[in-house]
Design a protein around this motif. Structure first.
Motif, mmCIF file in Angstrom:
data_model
loop_
_atom_site.group_PDB
_atom_site.id
_atom_site.type_symbol
_atom_site.label_atom_id
_atom_site.label_comp_id
_atom_site.label_asym_id
_atom_site.label_seq_id
_atom_site.Cartn_x
_atom_site.Cartn_y
_atom_site.Cartn_z
ATOM 1 N N LEU A 8 -26.148 0.375 26.755
ATOM 2 C CA LEU A 8 -27.057 1.633 26.609
ATOM 3 C C LEU A 8 -27.756 2.222 27.884
ATOM 4 O O LEU A 8 -27.828 3.344 28.005
ATOM 5 C CB LEU A 8 -27.885 1.111 25.438
ATOM 6 N N LEU A 9 -28.262 1.350 28.789
ATOM 7 C CA LEU A 9 -28.999 1.726 29.803
ATOM 8 C C LEU A 9 -28.048 2.332 30.815
ATOM 9 O O LEU A 9 -28.372 3.375 31.499
ATOM 10 C CB LEU A 9 -29.719 0.430 30.515
ATOM 11 N N ALA A 10 -26.698 1.889 30.841
ATOM 12 C CA ALA A 10 -25.829 2.398 31.749
ATOM 13 C C ALA A 10 -25.476 4.123 31.326
ATOM 14 O O ALA A 10 -25.193 4.986 31.981
ATOM 15 C CB ALA A 10 -24.497 1.683 31.771
ATOM 16 N N ALA A 11 -25.226 4.007 29.826
ATOM 17 C CA ALA A 11 -24.895 5.289 29.573
ATOM 18 C C ALA A 11 -26.094 6.472 29.578
ATOM 19 O O ALA A 11 -25.955 7.398 30.025
ATOM 20 C CB ALA A 11 -24.629 5.289 28.010
ATOM 21 N N ALA A 12 -27.192 5.776 29.411
ATOM 22 C CA ALA A 12 -28.378 6.918 29.522
ATOM 23 C C ALA A 12 -28.739 7.223 31.251
ATOM 24 O O ALA A 12 -28.954 8.170 31.542
ATOM 25 C CB ALA A 12 -29.785 5.905 29.260
ATOM 26 N N ALA A 13 -28.436 6.365 31.872
ATOM 27 C CA ALA A 13 -28.593 6.654 33.449
ATOM 28 C C ALA A 13 -27.647 7.568 33.821
ATOM 29 O O ALA A 13 -27.852 8.520 34.364
ATOM 30 C CB ALA A 13 -28.581 5.541 34.220
ATOM 31 N N SER A 14 -26.265 7.348 33.431
ATOM 32 C CA SER A 14 -25.287 8.363 33.798
ATOM 33 C C SER A 14 -25.766 9.745 33.180
ATOM 34 O O SER A 14 -25.421 10.770 33.982
ATOM 35 C CB SER A 14 -23.984 7.978 32.968
ATOM 36 N N VAL A 16 -28.504 11.073 32.741
ATOM 37 C CA VAL A 16 -29.717 11.494 33.375
ATOM 38 C C VAL A 16 -29.115 12.014 34.763
ATOM 39 O O VAL A 16 -29.635 13.070 35.344
ATOM 40 C CB VAL A 16 -30.564 10.498 33.573
ATOM 41 N N ALA A 17 -28.276 11.336 35.513
ATOM 42 C CA ALA A 17 -27.715 11.668 36.729
ATOM 43 C C ALA A 17 -27.067 13.141 36.565
ATOM 44 O O ALA A 17 -27.056 13.982 37.276
ATOM 45 C CB ALA A 17 -26.815 10.854 37.196
ATOM 46 N N MET A 18 -26.150 13.363 35.456
ATOM 47 C CA MET A 18 -25.478 14.391 35.092
ATOM 48 C C MET A 18 -26.353 15.693 34.961
ATOM 49 O O MET A 18 -26.432 16.547 35.641
ATOM 50 C CB MET A 18 -24.497 14.290 34.052
ATOM 51 N N ALA A 19 -27.374 15.292 34.185
ATOM 52 C CA ALA A 19 -28.110 16.430 33.684
ATOM 53 C C ALA A 19 -29.048 16.972 35.081
ATOM 54 O O ALA A 19 -29.176 18.038 35.369
ATOM 55 C CB ALA A 19 -29.218 16.040 32.755
ATOM 56 N N GLY A 20 -29.265 15.831 36.179
ATOM 57 C CA GLY A 20 -30.306 16.335 37.102
ATOM 58 C C GLY A 20 -29.171 17.223 38.018
ATOM 59 O O GLY A 20 -29.946 18.101 38.502
ATOM 60 N N VAL A 21 -28.182 16.700 38.315
ATOM 61 C CA VAL A 21 -27.284 17.503 39.520
ATOM 62 C C VAL A 21 -27.083 18.766 38.643
ATOM 63 O O VAL A 21 -27.056 19.946 39.344
ATOM 64 C CB VAL A 21 -25.872 16.790 39.410
ATOM 65 N N GLY A 74 -18.629 18.072 40.286
ATOM 66 C CA GLY A 74 -19.788 17.560 40.884
ATOM 67 C C GLY A 74 -20.652 16.856 39.768
ATOM 68 O O GLY A 74 -21.203 15.882 39.888
ATOM 69 N N VAL A 75 -20.861 17.614 38.710
ATOM 70 C CA VAL A 75 -21.470 16.852 37.617
ATOM 71 C C VAL A 75 -20.794 15.696 36.883
ATOM 72 O O VAL A 75 -21.124 14.682 36.649
ATOM 73 C CB VAL A 75 -21.947 17.950 36.354
ATOM 74 N N SER A 76 -19.440 15.730 36.909
ATOM 75 C CA SER A 76 -18.772 14.817 36.244
ATOM 76 C C SER A 76 -18.828 13.551 37.279
ATOM 77 O O SER A 76 -18.918 12.448 36.861
ATOM 78 C CB SER A 76 -17.442 15.145 36.150
ATOM 79 N N LEU A 77 -18.729 13.622 38.608
ATOM 80 C CA LEU A 77 -18.565 12.670 39.531
ATOM 81 C C LEU A 77 -20.076 11.902 39.607
ATOM 82 O O LEU A 77 -20.020 10.760 39.701
ATOM 83 C CB LEU A 77 -18.283 13.006 40.953
ATOM 84 N N ALA A 78 -21.005 12.547 39.425
ATOM 85 C CA ALA A 78 -22.353 12.009 39.287
ATOM 86 C C ALA A 78 -22.548 10.952 38.258
ATOM 87 O O ALA A 78 -22.843 9.814 38.144
ATOM 88 C CB ALA A 78 -23.405 12.922 39.557
ATOM 89 N N GLY A 79 -22.149 11.511 36.836
ATOM 90 C CA GLY A 79 -21.992 10.702 36.008
ATOM 91 C C GLY A 79 -21.142 9.486 35.982
ATOM 92 O O GLY A 79 -21.582 8.279 35.633
#
Length: 415
Positions: A8-14, A16-21, A74-79
């Motif tokens: 769950l944490l891995a999915a949430a962090a991914s 967040v990274a996509m939304a940030g980029v 760019g967004v996909s790669l970040a996630g």
């Protein structure tokens, strides 16, 4: 239970990274309503599509409907990087973590897709592809516009000079009446004098379909989990990927800084969202893989998709990868050539499959729907596989031999 929480944490962090980029890229592009627009870009990053509806405000009874699909890598790669890194921190329980992360990732994006709805004002009108329809559109209201059309549908400006093309052969006709830019720096506006009258303002509503977004998110997570399993199953691949990671990260940083200095915030935002497409696309073009752009509808044309010579970009990037791998792993040259052939060929094929863009626009007037523009941009994935594998093999062999030659020469000078 711990593996479930970690998934769950891995999915949430991914996410967040996509939304940030996505948010940073949109802010640099100058977009309004960053919240709903960010959700739409994240949905596009996993394979979703955006539906667009625009109605004239205080003008003609004209409504524009369209659909847009394209993956901002760019967004996909970040996630993918964040999700894969967190899943690979422990090899035990990888399947459980991956399954939980995939379900949570898809479910969350399904919820996000309902929030990815909003409106944005488009001042001035709708931009026409330069060199495709500007003269034809002008000709609808002005015979002079038709006389300015070149064979093949290529338009000219009011002065008779050829329009200045944008990358990919698309541009904006500098007609009388300055065109207002779209949010994000895209040009807009039909000719306002001597042509069709246009509404002074368009209000566009965009939305994201939940079904394709959920299916794309699930496929995205499954691909990342499968890649993590392969890396865990074949540990010898991990050092090669780590050796390539830092040079590519440095190259990405240099491209972002250069785009910001040379093109300003708008260019930096575009590069941030699309760099994993732009750089491999340049490498593939340098390796001889053509990109095909086809158009249909009233604005259809044969746009110029020629690119400047990118052979040197392909040579520098691939040789740099070969040298970086050779410095970290002293494998025999043929083995390194085989490894880079597999990696570069796989990446090239993935880029050719994922770097696909399509847009469909139609106009409704008094209840009648008229297709205006359909555009498709794609590259042949099989040709990309062959060219990428050949280029990777040559780069791996050359990099290994070059590092060995420098090492032998250094030892000779130190004696």
């Amino acid at each position: 239970m711990r593996e479930v929480v970690r998934g769950l944490l891995a999915a949430a962090a991914s996410l967040v990274a996509m939304a940030g980029v996505a948010a940073v890229g949109l802010l640099l592009l100058g977009m309004d309503q960053v919240g709903s627009s960010t959700a739409a870009v994240v949905a596009l990053a996993v394979g979703g599509s955006v539906d667009l509806q625009a109605a004239a405000v205080g003008g003609l009874p004209v409504a524009l409907r369209g659909g847009l699909s394209g993956i901002p890598l760019g967004v996909s790669l970040a996630g993918a990087v964040v999700l894969g890194w967190l899943l690979l921190r422990r090899r035990e329980g990888l399947v459980v973590r991956g399954a939980v992360a995939g379900v949570a990732f898809a479910g969350t994006l399904g919820t996000v897709s309902f929030w990815a709805r909003g409106k944005v004002g488009l001042p001035g009108g709708i931009g026409a592809p330069r060199g495709c329809a500007s003269a034809a559109l002008s000709g609808a209201g002005s015979p002079a516009g038709m006389r300015e059309a070149l064979p093949g549908g290529l338009g000219t400006g009011p002065s008779g000079g050829l329009s200045r093309p944008l990358p990919g052969g698309l541009g904006i006709w500098p007609s009388a009446g300055a065109h207002q830019p779209f949010p994000g720096g895209l040009g807009a506006g039909f000719p306002t004098q001597g042509g069709l009258p246009t509404p002074s303002h368009l209000e566009a509503a965009f939305s994201v379909a939940a079904g394709p977004t959920v299916a794309g998110a699930l496929a995205f997570a499954l691909v990342v989990v499968a890649a993590c399993w392969l890396i865990a199953r074949f540990p010898s691949v991990a050092p090669t990927l780590r050796a390539l990671g830092w040079p590519l990260a440095c190259l990405a940083a240099v491209c972002l800084v250069a785009a910001g200095i040379l093109g300003g915030a708008t260019a930096a935002g575009a590069v941030l969202l699309l760099l994993p497409q732009l750089l491999p696309a340049a490498v593939l073009t340098g390796l001889g893989v053509p990109w095909h752009l086809g158009t249909t509808g009233l604005l259809s044309c044969a746009p110029d998709t020629s690119f400047p010579a990118t052979h040197w970009i392909a040579a520098v990037v691939l040789l740099g990868c070969g040298i970086a791998v050779a410095l970290h792993r002293r494998h025999p040259p043929l083995r390194q050539a085989a490894e880079l052939a597999v990696i570069v060929g796989g990446v090239s094929t993935a880029v050719a499959l994922l770097t696909r863009f399509s847009v469909d626009l139609s106009v409704s007037v008094f209840g009648f729907s008229v297709p205006v523009l359909g555009a498709r941009l794609a590259a042949n994935p099989l040709l990309a596989l062959v060219a990428g594998a050949a280029g990777g093999a040559v780069a791996g062999l050359a990099g290994s031999l070059l590092v060995r030659a420098i090492s032998v020469s250094s030892r000779a000078w130190t004696r």
